[in-house]
Scaffold this active site. Structure first.
Site, short mmCIF file in Angstrom:
data_model
loop_
_atom_site.label_atom_id
_atom_site.label_comp_id
_atom_site.label_asym_id
_atom_site.label_seq_id
_atom_site.Cartn_x
_atom_site.Cartn_y
_atom_site.Cartn_z
N GLU A 214 -5.30 70.19 -0.71
CA GLU A 214 -4.98 68.91 -1.36
C GLU A 214 -3.48 68.65 -1.35
O GLU A 214 -2.68 69.57 -1.37
CB GLU A 214 -5.53 68.88 -2.79
CG GLU A 214 -4.96 69.90 -3.74
CD GLU A 214 -5.62 71.27 -3.64
OE1 GLU A 214 -6.24 71.58 -2.61
OE2 GLU A 214 -5.48 72.05 -4.61
N TYR B 245 3.94 72.18 11.72
CA TYR B 245 3.17 70.92 11.67
C TYR B 245 3.97 69.76 12.23
O TYR B 245 3.46 68.95 13.01
CB TYR B 245 2.77 70.68 10.20
CG TYR B 245 2.06 69.38 9.92
CD1 TYR B 245 0.78 69.14 10.42
CD2 TYR B 245 2.65 68.40 9.12
CE1 TYR B 245 0.12 67.95 10.14
CE2 TYR B 245 2.00 67.23 8.83
CZ TYR B 245 0.72 67.00 9.35
OH TYR B 245 0.08 65.82 9.06
N CYS C 229 6.59 64.28 8.66
CA CYS C 229 7.05 65.67 8.81
C CYS C 229 7.78 65.90 10.12
O CYS C 229 8.32 66.99 10.34
CB CYS C 229 5.88 66.64 8.69
SG CYS C 229 5.21 66.71 7.02
N ARG D 194 9.63 61.66 -3.09
CA ARG D 194 8.77 61.21 -1.99
C ARG D 194 8.37 59.75 -2.27
O ARG D 194 8.51 59.25 -3.38
CB ARG D 194 7.44 62.02 -1.95
CG ARG D 194 7.58 63.47 -1.61
CD ARG D 194 7.97 63.72 -0.16
NE ARG D 194 7.92 65.14 0.14
CZ ARG D 194 8.88 66.02 -0.15
NH1 ARG D 194 9.98 65.61 -0.76
NH2 ARG D 194 8.75 67.29 0.18
N ASP E 224 -16.09 70.07 17.85
CA ASP E 224 -14.83 70.79 17.69
C ASP E 224 -13.89 70.37 18.82
O ASP E 224 -14.08 70.77 19.97
CB ASP E 224 -15.08 72.30 17.72
CG ASP E 224 -13.81 73.09 17.43
OD1 ASP E 224 -12.70 72.50 17.52
OD2 ASP E 224 -13.92 74.29 17.12
N LYS F 30 -5.15 68.21 -11.81
CA LYS F 30 -4.61 69.02 -12.91
C LYS F 30 -4.64 68.24 -14.22
O LYS F 30 -4.97 68.79 -15.28
CB LYS F 30 -3.17 69.46 -12.59
CG LYS F 30 -3.10 70.50 -11.48
CD LYS F 30 -1.65 70.84 -11.13
CE LYS F 30 -1.56 71.76 -9.92
NZ LYS F 30 -0.19 72.14 -9.60
N ASN G 242 2.86 60.29 3.32
CA ASN G 242 2.10 60.59 2.09
C ASN G 242 1.09 59.51 1.71
O ASN G 242 1.33 58.70 0.81
CB ASN G 242 3.05 60.81 0.91
CG ASN G 242 4.02 61.93 1.16
OD1 ASN G 242 3.61 63.03 1.54
ND2 ASN G 242 5.30 61.66 1.02
N GLN H 109 12.17 66.89 -6.64
CA GLN H 109 12.06 66.49 -5.23
C GLN H 109 11.44 65.09 -5.17
O GLN H 109 10.59 64.76 -6.00
CB GLN H 109 11.25 67.53 -4.40
CG GLN H 109 9.82 67.79 -4.85
CD GLN H 109 9.70 68.88 -5.90
OE1 GLN H 109 10.55 69.02 -6.78
NE2 GLN H 109 8.62 69.65 -5.86
N SER I 191 3.35 62.01 11.74
CA SER I 191 3.69 62.26 10.33
C SER I 191 5.18 62.15 10.09
O SER I 191 6.00 62.41 10.98
CB SER I 191 3.23 63.68 9.99
OG SER I 191 3.78 64.09 8.77
P1 NAD Z 1 -7.95 65.18 6.58
O1 NAD Z 1 -7.71 66.65 6.59
O2 NAD Z 1 -8.66 64.60 5.42
O3 NAD Z 1 -8.71 64.74 7.91
C1 NAD Z 1 -8.53 65.40 9.13
C2 NAD Z 1 -9.91 65.68 9.69
O4 NAD Z 1 -9.78 66.33 10.97
C3 NAD Z 1 -10.73 66.65 8.81
O5 NAD Z 1 -11.92 66.04 8.35
C4 NAD Z 1 -11.00 67.84 9.70
O6 NAD Z 1 -12.28 68.42 9.53
C5 NAD Z 1 -10.86 67.21 11.08
N1 NAD Z 1 -10.64 68.27 12.08
C6 NAD Z 1 -9.83 69.37 11.94
N2 NAD Z 1 -9.98 70.16 13.02
C7 NAD Z 1 -10.85 69.56 13.85
C8 NAD Z 1 -11.42 69.92 15.10
N3 NAD Z 1 -11.07 71.06 15.71
N4 NAD Z 1 -12.31 69.07 15.67
C9 NAD Z 1 -12.69 67.92 15.05
N5 NAD Z 1 -12.20 67.53 13.85
C10 NAD Z 1 -11.29 68.35 13.25
O7 NAD Z 1 -6.53 64.51 6.77
P2 NAD Z 1 -6.07 62.99 6.58
O8 NAD Z 1 -5.21 62.94 5.38
O9 NAD Z 1 -7.22 62.08 6.69
O10 NAD Z 1 -5.13 62.84 7.85
C11 NAD Z 1 -5.54 62.19 9.04
C12 NAD Z 1 -4.43 62.31 10.07
O11 NAD Z 1 -3.23 61.75 9.55
C13 NAD Z 1 -4.09 63.74 10.46
O12 NAD Z 1 -3.78 63.79 11.83
C14 NAD Z 1 -2.85 64.05 9.65
O13 NAD Z 1 -2.06 65.04 10.25
C15 NAD Z 1 -2.17 62.70 9.62
N6 NAD Z 1 -1.28 62.54 8.46
C16 NAD Z 1 -1.80 62.38 7.22
C17 NAD Z 1 -0.93 62.22 6.13
C18 NAD Z 1 -1.47 62.03 4.74
O14 NAD Z 1 -0.64 61.83 3.83
N7 NAD Z 1 -2.75 62.06 4.48
C19 NAD Z 1 0.44 62.24 6.33
C20 NAD Z 1 0.93 62.42 7.61
C21 NAD Z 1 0.06 62.54 8.68
#
Ligand code: NAD
Length: 326
Positions: free
Chosen positions: A193, A151, A122, A222, A55, A202, A180, A220, A120
């Protein structure tokens, strides 16, 4: 761009969607990889040489995570799609601030030389994303800052932290702003998701002639980037000398309605219609301006939206079918 295949790598968030794809790609390039997450990958085995359940909100855990490590890809975050992001501001800000502060400081203390932070789209201000027909976002548009959600603020602060650590402590940091990312082996149900996976689920659950629900009017816009392109871009960024934030996304802008129709078409199911209901929609329009990433990394997506949705839809449809059969 130099390859350093004897470097020892840590991928945080390695149990998540992008993280597990990244681990597989780094292993294929010959790296020794440690994955860290709260849980192992949900839908596949572990490719990493070591996988540790930790963690990262705890500093002692973060210190153990990067022991003996040369380079960190910091992907761990408490996150999800719009439904999750718009309803959990305090949790997201609290958990991700701790993860980011601890992972970077632990990396510095452990002598890590390179550190890539996953930011991101975002982070971009709300006021530049009010029209569906948006002007694509350039990296410098992030300021003056006004992200829509906690976020985005949390990501922006962590970007600043990376820049400050480079300046003050000399650790080489890289910052990628994902737009995305989608593909197989990502969360497709349970509330976290994102829109491509949610729509695939869906459609997979719908009968021919049935309806699927869309949040808002579906107009919208993207852009969506396939995970294999994303992983290649992340790797190139880590190997580059670019310290400034870089967009990583597609420039192929679509409405959510168009995305849904594309998935319906790929499913081969006839007569599925869209039902628009109230729900969180995020900003009205967002696209990635890839000029800088093209110039610096010679990277651009090679997988088009239809091409990338095909394996994504079929993987999710298979998951749905096997759950139904169970
Ligand atoms: P994801 O949720 O699949 O993976 C994130 C992982 O972090 C998860 O497996 C989760 O268990 C782990 N995690 C959360 N809290 C934790 C903790 N306290 N200690 C250890 N691990 C922890 O998300 P993703 O889509 O693979 O995204 C990866 C990164 O990319 C993230 O930082 C996300 O913010 C960023 N991001 C993703 C997207 C996207 O479209 N997928 C877009 C913008 C940014």
């Amino acid at each position: 761009m130099s390859a350093v295949s004897d470097a020892r790598i840590l991928v945080t968030g390695a149990g998540g969607f992008i993280g597990h794809h990244l681990v597989t790609a780094l292993k294929a390039r010959g790296y020794w990889v440690r994955g860290v997450d709260l849980h192992p990958p949900d839908y596949t085995g572990v490719d990493a040489d070591e996988f540790e359940l930790r963690d990262l909100r705890r500093f002692d855990e973060a210190l153990l995570a990067s022991r003996g490590i040369d380079e960190v890809y910091a992907l761990a975050a408490d996150m999800g799609g719009m439904g999750f992001i718009s309803a959990n501001h305090a949790t997201i800000l609290h958990n991700n601030a701790l993860i980011n502060l601890h992972t970077l400081e632990a990396a510095r203390m452990n002598g890590v030389s390179r550190y890539l932070f996953s930011s991101s789209a975002c982070v971009y201000p709300d006021f530049l994303q009010t029209e569906a027909n948006v002007t694509a976002l350039r990296e410098e548009d992030a300021y003056p800052a006004n992200p829509q959600d906690a976020y985005g603020w949390e990501k922006l602060i962590a970007e600043r932290l990376c820049l400050a650590y480079t300046e003050e402590h000399g650790i080489e940091t890289r910052i990628v702003r994902f737009h995305n990312i989608y593909g197989p082996y990502g969360t497709y149900d349970g509330g976290r998701e994102k829109v491509p996976a949610a729509l695939c689920r869906k459609v997979a659950q719908a009968r021919p002639g049935g309806q699927i629900e869309i949040w808002g009017d579906g107009e919208q816009t993207r852009s969506f980037c396939y995970v294999d392109d994303c992983v290649e871009g992340i790797y190139r960024l880590m190997r580059s000398e670019c310290r400034d934030p870089l967009n990583l996304g597609s420039e192929e802008l679509v409405t959510v309605n168009e995305l849904a129709r594309l998935i319906i078409d790929l499913s081969g199911k006839c007569g599925i219609t869209l039902k628009h209901i109230d729900g969180p929609q995020g900003v009205r329009g967002r696209n990635s301006d890839n000029r800088r990433v093209r110039e610096i990394l010679q990277w651009e997506p090679v997988v088009g939206l239809r091409q990338g949705l095909e394996p994504t839809y079929h993987w999710i449809a298979q998951q749905v079918a096997s759950l139904d059969a169970a």
